[in-house]
Design a protein around this motif. Structure first.
Motif, mmCIF file in Angstrom:
data_model
loop_
_atom_site.group_PDB
_atom_site.id
_atom_site.type_symbol
_atom_site.label_atom_id
_atom_site.label_comp_id
_atom_site.label_asym_id
_atom_site.label_seq_id
_atom_site.Cartn_x
_atom_site.Cartn_y
_atom_site.Cartn_z
ATOM 1 N N LYS A 1 9.498 -3.894 2.901
ATOM 2 C CA LYS A 1 8.454 -2.901 2.618
ATOM 3 C C LYS A 1 7.317 -3.006 3.631
ATOM 4 C CE LYS A 1 7.208 -2.331 -1.661
ATOM 5 N NZ LYS A 1 6.772 -2.651 -3.029
ATOM 6 N N MET B 1 8.236 -1.344 6.866
ATOM 7 C CA MET B 1 8.269 0.104 6.730
ATOM 8 C C MET B 1 6.891 0.687 6.464
ATOM 9 S SD MET B 1 11.741 0.673 4.507
ATOM 10 C CE MET B 1 11.575 2.458 4.644
ATOM 11 N N THR C 1 5.144 0.394 3.616
ATOM 12 C CA THR C 1 5.046 0.929 2.252
ATOM 13 C C THR C 1 4.442 -0.063 1.278
ATOM 14 O OG1 THR C 1 7.307 0.200 1.755
ATOM 15 C CG2 THR C 1 7.038 2.441 2.618
ATOM 16 N N THR C 2 3.896 -1.153 1.766
ATOM 17 C CA THR C 2 3.288 -2.133 0.869
ATOM 18 C C THR C 2 1.888 -1.690 0.469
ATOM 19 O OG1 THR C 2 2.576 -3.364 2.817
ATOM 20 C CG2 THR C 2 4.577 -4.122 1.727
ATOM 21 N N THR C 3 1.468 -2.154 -0.686
ATOM 22 C CA THR C 3 0.096 -1.901 -1.126
ATOM 23 C C THR C 3 -0.831 -2.852 -0.376
ATOM 24 O OG1 THR C 3 0.246 -3.522 -2.912
ATOM 25 C CG2 THR C 3 0.951 -1.269 -3.411
ATOM 26 N N LYS D 1 9.313 3.837 12.714
ATOM 27 C CA LYS D 1 9.537 4.011 11.274
ATOM 28 C C LYS D 1 10.978 4.420 10.994
ATOM 29 C CE LYS D 1 4.838 4.967 9.698
ATOM 30 N NZ LYS D 1 3.962 5.908 8.991
#
Length: 262
Positions: A16, A19, A21-23, A93
């Motif tokens: 993640k 990519m 997409t992590t918080t 990406k």
């Protein structure tokens, strides 16, 4: 490698993170592990290199006339050229997504392979158990056939039953002999035998015109129908006490039971 690192590497946080997409909290968590643990940093670098390799191998160069066609469609409208950094970010990406898909496929394949191996082992255990069960059934059928054969012989009208009881030397002795002259079979059922010293045993004999022929040794463990040799024209049966292991000549003075067959 400690359990905390193993748990982290087994999660999907690194994927993640690559990519994007992590918080915020997850990003901080991943970067802390990368900077703190060499194992995590090595795994991150390896994964990043693999993703770039996959992206490059799957990259397709766009035909040169595409850009001209797009410009004509917009009637010379201003076109904002993408910076090299923006193009790299876009392809990066895409490469990350392709790599994650490849890794997911590989992981799924490995998982299915392990499950298939485990299932094959379980199937083999079931096959072995079925084989053992069939062997047990076959053995039990043979035992049942033997019992039925004995039952048939005992109920044959040509089978004669002789009860042998002990004399004063062995008052509790009791055996039953079953003799079928037509089928030429003999069986004996040991009902009870008084205990003897270890150096002694009971031996059964057939009286064949004054000559005693041994039919074997009797034991308390023989408390079931037991075949004994059939002796044609035998005049009687004797049970004597003999030395342990049996004797070749009957000790008639030690007779404990006898019956006449004529």
């Amino acid at each position: 490698m400690n359990e905390k690192i193993t748990t982290f590497l087994n999660s999907d946080l690194l994927d993640k993170y690559l990519m994007g997409t992590t918080t915020v909290a997850e990003t901080e968590h991943v970067e802390t592990y990368i900077s703190k643990y060499t194992e995590v940093q090595n795994a991150y670098n390896t994964l990043q290199n693999n993703l770039e390799i996959v992206a490059k191998s799957n990259a397709i160069e766009a035909p040169k006339h595409i850009l001209n066609n797009v410009l004509n469609e917009f009637n010379d409208a201003p076109v904002i050229a993408l910076s090299k950094r923006a193009r790299y970010k876009k392809w990066y990406k895409l490469s990350v997504a392709a790599s994650v898909a490849a890794i997911t496929f590989a992981a799924s394949t490995y998982l299915f392979y392990n499950q298939n191996q485990k299932l094959s082992q379980e199937n083999q255990v079931v096959v072995d158990e079925i084989f053992d069960l069939r062997s047990d059934i076959e053995m039990n059928n043979k035992k049942l056939d033997a019992v039925m054969e004995q039952f048939k012989r005992l109920n044959d009208p040509e089978t004669y039953k002789y009860i042998m009881k002990g004399n004063e030397r062995a008052r509790n002795l009791k055996t039953v002999a079953y003799i079928n002259p037509k089928e030429k079979t003999s069986m004996i059922d040991v009902v009870s035998l008084p205990q003897l010293p270890e150096e002694k045993c009971y031996q059964i004999w057939a009286d064949l015109q004054g000559r005693m022929v041994s039919l074997g040794i009797l034991s308390e463990t023989d408390r079931q129908l037991k075949r004994i040799p059939f002796t044609e024209n035998a005049r009687g049966l004797n049970i004597t006490i003999e030395p342990k292991g049996g004797n070749t000549i009957a000790s008639l003075e030690n007779t404990v039971a006898e019956i006449s067959l004529q």
